[in-house]
Design a protein around this motif. Sequence first.
Motif, PDB file in Angstrom:
ATOM      1  N   PRO A   1      63.946  23.996  -0.650  1.00  0.00           N
ATOM      2  CA  PRO A   1      63.193  24.238  -1.970  1.00  0.00           C
ATOM      3  C   PRO A   1      61.724  24.850  -2.145  1.00  0.00           C
ATOM      4  O   PRO A   1      61.455  24.477  -0.517  1.00  0.00           O
TER       5      PRO A   1
ATOM      6  N   GLU B   1      63.505  26.329  -6.473  1.00  0.00           N
ATOM      7  CA  GLU B   1      63.697  25.269  -6.227  1.00  0.00           C
ATOM      8  C   GLU B   1      64.830  24.338  -5.370  1.00  0.00           C
ATOM      9  O   GLU B   1      65.553  23.789  -5.177  1.00  0.00           O
ATOM     10  N   GLN B   2      65.629  25.953  -5.993  1.00  0.00           N
ATOM     11  CA  GLN B   2      67.123  25.418  -5.515  1.00  0.00           C
ATOM     12  C   GLN B   2      67.759  26.828  -6.046  1.00  0.00           C
ATOM     13  O   GLN B   2      67.539  28.024  -7.047  1.00  0.00           O
TER      14      GLN B   2
ATOM     15  N   ASP C   1      71.652  27.350  -7.089  1.00  0.00           N
ATOM     16  CA  ASP C   1      73.204  26.233  -7.618  1.00  0.00           C
ATOM     17  C   ASP C   1      73.992  26.896  -6.916  1.00  0.00           C
ATOM     18  O   ASP C   1      74.460  27.976  -7.244  1.00  0.00           O
TER      19      ASP C   1
ATOM     20  N   LEU D   1      70.580  23.144  -2.500  1.00  0.00           N
ATOM     21  CA  LEU D   1      69.510  22.697  -2.638  1.00  0.00           C
ATOM     22  C   LEU D   1      68.753  22.507  -1.552  1.00  0.00           C
ATOM     23  O   LEU D   1      67.087  23.055  -2.005  1.00  0.00           O
ATOM     24  N   PHE D   2      68.679  22.895  -0.001  1.00  0.00           N
ATOM     25  CA  PHE D   2      67.740  22.743   0.346  1.00  0.00           C
ATOM     26  C   PHE D   2      68.011  23.272   2.298  1.00  0.00           C
ATOM     27  O   PHE D   2      69.645  23.462   1.670  1.00  0.00           O
TER      28      PHE D   2
ATOM     29  N   ASN E   1      75.087  20.313  -3.255  1.00  0.00           N
ATOM     30  CA  ASN E   1      74.896  19.616  -4.438  1.00  0.00           C
ATOM     31  C   ASN E   1      76.537  19.344  -4.746  1.00  0.00           C
ATOM     32  O   ASN E   1      77.490  20.114  -3.906  1.00  0.00           O
TER      33      ASN E   1
ATOM     34  N   SER F   1      65.938  15.001  -8.130  1.00  0.00           N
ATOM     35  CA  SER F   1      66.277  14.348  -6.640  1.00  0.00           C
ATOM     36  C   SER F   1      64.909  13.445  -6.149  1.00  0.00           C
ATOM     37  O   SER F   1      64.153  13.746  -6.923  1.00  0.00           O
TER      38      SER F   1
END
Length: 284
Positions: free
Chosen positions: A26, A31-32, A34, A37-38, A126, A256
């Motif tokens: 992020p 932020e994401q 989908d 996530l990271f 995710n 999260s």
Amino acid sequence: MTRKIVKQYKAYRDDIRDLQTRRPVPGPELEQLDPFLFLNHHGPQVYAPDNLGLPFGPHPHRGFETVTFILRGELAHSDTGGHESIIGTGGVQWMTAGSGLIHSELSPEAFKRHGGELEILQLWVNLPSRLKMTAPGYMGLQVQDIPQIPLSKGNGAISLISGSVAGVTGPIKSLTDVTLMTVQMSAGSEVTLHAPAARQVFLYTVKGRLKIDDMPAQAWHLIELDDSDDRVTISATDDATFLFGHADKINEPVVSHGPFVMNTVQEINQAILDYQAGKFDVKL
């Protein structure tokens, strides 16, 4: 027609102790993506002899999967599911945290003693609500376990981790049908990759500059693409490496808190309570 660039997100610098770290997501603008996530990009750097190594001692996870690409160097993994491995250059580890694991990602003693090159990517993927409490799992792949699909005219190769490319299937069977690979390209070469329009593409430029449908893509950037086509045409301006994948969107709430990713605040609170109560099968 191929997919086109919507936006590029710079990987901003966020060092961890003496470990050079860049993170595109992020971030301040994203932020994401989908279900991705990271992403942490550690290195590239050279560790001197008698170093402290990686700083990732025992820590918990729940509700998602981690995929770690060891581009250069070595990584020692151990977790409370009883999995242990040392993965070398070109290898990958895929961990399903699911209902909960505690794991460590450290440098082997030989690396700390002698030093050497290090470059690692870690991606968090995710899991949908129906799989968040699935049984934990782990698979470690050395470079020889990963199919290499050559590009035309010897201009590079695809290292296929999961999914299928050109009739070749990767060694990881993802719980959610995620396709992931790294691609190395020589300057001036081109490749067209399949990516169904309904799926989310994840493309991060690890090294070098690319063009996507003739639009420049910068190094150390996460590249967001549109959904206009089932193909992505990529050419390399320089010798380049990039992480590429695609997956179905989950379209569920994401809550999260540090190492836990769930759907509600209540589930996060329960994860914290379970961890504090020793319910992550602590064996380390």
